[in-house]
Design a protein around this motif. Structure first.
Motif, short mmCIF file in Angstrom:
data_model
loop_
_atom_site.label_atom_id
_atom_site.label_comp_id
_atom_site.label_asym_id
_atom_site.label_seq_id
_atom_site.Cartn_x
_atom_site.Cartn_y
_atom_site.Cartn_z
N GLY A 180 -7.25 19.36 -2.15
CA GLY A 180 -7.33 19.99 -0.89
C GLY A 180 -8.35 21.50 -0.99
N LEU A 181 -8.29 21.89 -2.20
CA LEU A 181 -9.26 23.04 -2.14
C LEU A 181 -10.96 22.46 -2.18
CD1 LEU A 181 -7.59 24.73 -5.11
CD2 LEU A 181 -7.71 25.67 -2.77
N LEU A 182 -10.99 21.34 -2.42
CA LEU A 182 -12.54 20.78 -2.53
C LEU A 182 -12.86 20.37 -1.25
CD1 LEU A 182 -12.58 19.16 -6.06
CD2 LEU A 182 -13.45 21.43 -5.28
N GLY A 183 -11.79 20.23 -0.31
CA GLY A 183 -11.94 19.57 0.94
C GLY A 183 -11.52 18.11 1.23
N TRP A 184 -11.10 17.41 0.20
CA TRP A 184 -10.59 16.14 0.13
C TRP A 184 -9.42 15.93 0.75
CZ3 TRP A 184 -12.59 14.97 -5.54
CH2 TRP A 184 -14.01 15.17 -5.67
N PRO A 185 -9.09 14.74 1.08
CA PRO A 185 -7.66 14.58 1.53
C PRO A 185 -6.61 14.90 0.77
CG PRO A 185 -9.14 12.67 1.90
CD PRO A 185 -9.86 13.53 1.06
N SER A 186 -5.44 15.31 1.17
CA SER A 186 -4.36 15.87 0.36
C SER A 186 -3.40 14.73 -0.35
CB SER A 186 -3.65 16.93 1.17
OG SER A 186 -2.89 16.54 2.16
N THR A 187 -3.85 13.53 0.29
CA THR A 187 -2.91 12.35 -0.16
C THR A 187 -3.84 11.40 -0.93
OG1 THR A 187 -3.34 11.12 2.02
CG2 THR A 187 -1.29 12.50 1.65
N GLN A 188 -3.30 10.67 -1.58
CA GLN A 188 -3.89 9.37 -2.42
C GLN A 188 -3.20 8.12 -1.88
OE1 GLN A 188 -6.33 9.69 -4.84
NE2 GLN A 188 -6.36 7.42 -4.68
N THR A 189 -4.12 7.04 -1.69
CA THR A 189 -3.53 5.77 -1.35
C THR A 189 -3.96 4.74 -2.43
OG1 THR A 189 -3.90 6.34 0.94
CG2 THR A 189 -3.79 4.00 0.34
N ILE A 190 -2.94 3.93 -2.91
CA ILE A 190 -3.26 2.93 -4.01
C ILE A 190 -2.43 1.67 -3.22
CG2 ILE A 190 -3.15 4.35 -6.05
CD1 ILE A 190 -0.19 3.71 -6.35
N THR A 192 0.83 -1.04 -0.03
CA THR A 192 0.06 -0.11 0.00
C THR A 192 0.98 1.26 0.17
OG1 THR A 192 -1.68 -1.12 1.19
CG2 THR A 192 -1.97 1.21 1.27
N VAL A 193 0.79 2.11 -0.93
CA VAL A 193 1.40 3.24 -1.11
C VAL A 193 0.57 4.67 -0.83
CG1 VAL A 193 2.87 4.76 -2.71
CG2 VAL A 193 2.96 2.26 -2.69
N THR A 194 0.77 5.51 0.04
CA THR A 194 0.42 6.81 0.26
C THR A 194 1.21 7.86 -0.09
OG1 THR A 194 -0.87 5.99 1.96
CG2 THR A 194 -0.82 8.36 2.11
N TYR A 195 0.59 8.81 -1.16
CA TYR A 195 1.32 9.95 -1.84
C TYR A 195 0.54 11.10 -1.68
CZ TYR A 195 -0.82 8.71 -6.16
OH TYR A 195 -1.75 8.58 -7.02
N PRO A 196 1.36 12.15 -2.01
CA PRO A 196 0.53 13.57 -1.91
C PRO A 196 0.11 13.76 -3.21
CG PRO A 196 2.86 14.02 -1.47
CD PRO A 196 2.60 12.47 -1.36
N HIS A 197 -1.35 14.10 -3.50
CA HIS A 197 -1.63 14.62 -4.77
C HIS A 197 -0.57 15.67 -5.75
CE1 HIS A 197 -5.68 12.62 -4.49
NE2 HIS A 197 -5.38 13.04 -3.44
#
Length: 196
Positions: free
Chosen positions: A162-172, A151-156
């Motif tokens: 972030g502007l839309l209020g969603w998490p600033s990271t993505q997990t794949i 599992t990898v988590t990285y910043p968008h």
């Protein structure tokens, strides 16, 4: 006609700058859509890199004497070429056979789909309790089946999430299931039926 009404009539008739005003209204929406699309395409690219790295690592891990730490490092190095600030979670679970990569079988007396106390089950891993995942941590031994999960988590790459209020990271995540090479005799436990 008054001077004010003449000026207003001229302004209504003047179309210069209309394209600039329309562009000012449409461009933020287009930029958000393009950044969102770019982020989605980047996620798909990162997922394909991760899938390839996990497949290669799993094949390398099935060899006798394979150093799983080195293999994990190769996976993280490959993904870090496109996701610099990524964090990783890597797990291995081993099973005797492919069919054991599932909850331990049980007799569902009341038909509710859940193993309740008193229903008999087959203790495939020999720990005297029913397990939804009977796997053992680690690569396992000869001829064992290994489930390798990364599992990898990285910043968008764009700040639009972030502007839309969603998490600033993505997990794949990527998984693969492979059988270790038969470099020795496999030790397979005989499952006991327990009714507690």
């Amino acid at each position: 006609m008054t001077a004010l009404s003449i000026i207003m009539a001229r302004l209504r008739a003047d179309r210069r700058g209309a394209a600039l005003l329309e562009f000012a209204i449409v461009s933020p929406v287009m930029m958000i859509l393009l950044m969102g699309l770019g982020d989605l395409l980047y996620q798909q690219y990162a997922q394909s890199i991760l899938n390839g790295a996990v497949q290669k690592a799993a094949r390398d891990s099935t060899l006798e004497g394979a150093n799983t730490t080195t293999v994990d490092t190769r996976v993280s190095d490959m993904v870090k070429t496109i996701a610099k600030n990524a964090t990783f979670s890597m797990t291995r679970k081993s099973y005797d056979t492919f069919t054991q990569v599932a909850p331990e079988p049980f007799t569902d007396s009341n038909g509710n789909g859940i193993r309740d106390a008193g229903e008999c089950y087959s203790d495939t891993n020999g720990n005297n309790q029913w397990d939804a995942d009977p796997g053992t941590s680690g690569q396992g031994g000869a001829s064992d089946v290994t489930l390798y999960t990364v599992t990898v988590t990285y910043p968008h790459i764009f700040p639009v999430m972030g502007l839309l209020g969603w998490p600033s990271t993505q997990t794949i995540s990527a998984k693969t299931l492979l059988k270790n090479q038969p470099y020795a005799v496999q030790s397979v436990a005989t499952p006991a039926t327990i009714c507690t």
